[in-house]
Motif scaffolding. Sequence first.
Motif, short mmCIF file in Angstrom:
data_model
loop_
_atom_site.label_atom_id
_atom_site.label_comp_id
_atom_site.label_asym_id
_atom_site.label_seq_id
_atom_site.Cartn_x
_atom_site.Cartn_y
_atom_site.Cartn_z
N ALA A 85 0.87 -1.17 0.00
CA ALA A 85 0.00 0.00 0.00
C ALA A 85 0.90 1.22 0.00
N CYS A 86 0.86 1.97 -1.08
CA CYS A 86 1.76 3.11 -1.27
C CYS A 86 0.98 4.40 -1.04
N PRO A 100 7.56 7.36 -1.15
CA PRO A 100 6.32 7.35 -0.37
C PRO A 100 6.36 6.33 0.75
N ASP A 101 5.39 6.43 1.65
CA ASP A 101 5.26 5.45 2.72
C ASP A 101 4.77 4.13 2.13
N PHE A 154 -11.00 2.69 2.82
CA PHE A 154 -9.79 2.20 3.48
C PHE A 154 -8.70 3.26 3.44
N GLN A 155 -8.09 3.53 4.61
CA GLN A 155 -7.04 4.55 4.70
C GLN A 155 -5.94 4.10 5.65
N ASN A 156 -4.74 4.61 5.42
CA ASN A 156 -3.61 4.41 6.33
C ASN A 156 -3.32 5.72 7.05
N VAL A 163 -4.66 8.71 4.81
CA VAL A 163 -4.37 8.74 3.38
C VAL A 163 -4.87 7.45 2.72
N LYS A 164 -5.54 7.61 1.59
CA LYS A 164 -5.99 6.45 0.83
C LYS A 164 -4.81 5.92 0.01
N PRO A 165 -4.45 4.65 0.18
CA PRO A 165 -3.26 4.13 -0.50
C PRO A 165 -3.52 3.74 -1.95
#
Length: 202
Positions: A85-86, A100-101, A154-156, A163-165
Amino acid sequence: MDVIELESFLNSPPRGFSTERCAGYTVVKWDQENSCVFIDEIQSSKGNVIFCNSPGREITVRTLGEYTDLRRQLTSMTIYILVSACTNTTVEEKRNRDVPDLRYYVVAINGSHPMIRWEMERGLDQTISSVAGESYSVDVDVSAALQGWVGENFQNLVDAEKVKPTWKDTHFTIKYRSDALFDIPYWFGFSKRQFKISYHGR
């Protein structure tokens, strides 16, 4: 279908899996009678993670017998792959960060489920040539099923920002390698194919 963050997977392995933590790496063992694991060695926050006896994301078969056995596994066992998931946050954008994370998730797909089995068999039948002696490469993409499972919301949480990956590495690849001397489609890159698994069970 199930989607499990890698660290959670390692801390509480599902049934049929076990982990052994050593200095700098973690070894994951699994029941090969009931699971197909297509995960390469990965660098996690706690060191390297090695899935024993996993062929990795690319599975190579060289005979009809090997292909038949793989097809049986894909349509009767649970398939495990690793996706990433970026995310790019507004904080990262302001810092002009290029990296990116990344967060890793293990995706489990029940190949024996009637709908998934039907999609798998149909995809293999439509993409894999019946012509003897032809090499090919087939990407089995689960991005549609993954997105349907996690949903649009879904978000991180990254840098205190939700943030939506963007999902990456959402496939595994079957490679059939023929020993034919005149495998013209393979030479010219015409043997690359793809199909999608979209059923997720929600």
